[in-house]
Design a protein around this motif. Sequence first.
Motif, short mmCIF file in Angstrom:
data_model
loop_
_atom_site.label_atom_id
_atom_site.label_comp_id
_atom_site.label_asym_id
_atom_site.label_seq_id
_atom_site.Cartn_x
_atom_site.Cartn_y
_atom_site.Cartn_z
N ARG A 165 -2.06 10.84 -7.83
CA ARG A 165 -3.28 10.88 -7.02
C ARG A 165 -3.31 12.13 -6.16
N ILE A 168 -12.63 4.03 -7.59
CA ILE A 168 -13.04 4.10 -6.20
C ILE A 168 -13.94 2.92 -5.87
N VAL A 200 -10.13 5.70 2.09
CA VAL A 200 -11.39 6.42 1.94
C VAL A 200 -12.34 6.09 3.09
N LYS A 209 -15.85 5.09 -11.04
CA LYS A 209 -14.65 5.70 -11.61
C LYS A 209 -14.85 7.20 -11.69
N PHE A 249 -9.34 4.56 -2.95
CA PHE A 249 -9.30 5.38 -4.16
C PHE A 249 -7.90 5.27 -4.74
N VAL A 270 -10.36 11.47 2.44
CA VAL A 270 -9.38 10.69 1.69
C VAL A 270 -7.99 10.96 2.24
#
Length: 212
Positions: A6, A122, A73, A163, A117, A64
């Motif tokens: 991520r 998300i 988020v 997504k 996320f 984020v």
Amino acid sequence: MRLAARRSILAVAAAATAVATTVAASPGASAAPIWTLHYTAKVSTYVKKPGKTVNFTGTQTTMVDIGALKNNVSAALSLKPGTMTVDLPLIPGLVTIPGIATATLQIEPTGPAKGNFDSGNIDVTQYFNVQVTKLTPPVLSFVNLVPDTCKTATPASMHLTGKITNIFSPFSMHTTYTLPSFANCGLLTGVITSLTSGSGNTVTATFTPAAG
């Protein structure tokens, strides 16, 4: 591994969209990177009871926290007003007078959308009011039939999901929501509620990375 992936995705996304990066440090902890991402926004909602689609445009700033696994988020949405033609059903489903007025609607978030996320998925929850800023008959466009206090009696809420599969492309989020009753609309409060409020409304929000 999932956290590292991520971090990599968000780092490339930030570079690709030329967004600003800030670093926030919590007391007693090492610095946790927070990416600030800027988007243009297009929001389209279908209001079920009148059978109307209303379109809004604006911007969204998303923060984020890539050091957190959940609740990472926070997204602040700002939309320009949208308009909807108002029809008057004399006999529901049989006789309707079309175009008796035009309603100008303003979406007023009560605060940033909050959510998660993770691995390209998300989801956020947004609370908001809908204000009717103007209600004008077609031949008297200078007349406003509602006061500036006309809005939903309580905030509506929506849980949006989507997504992100390509960080260089727009992404969309979808949901359904219930539109609450309206209040403080003068003599038209009951009419506005009966024509618009209810469940089964849908929304699609599309976000495009903004340059600069």
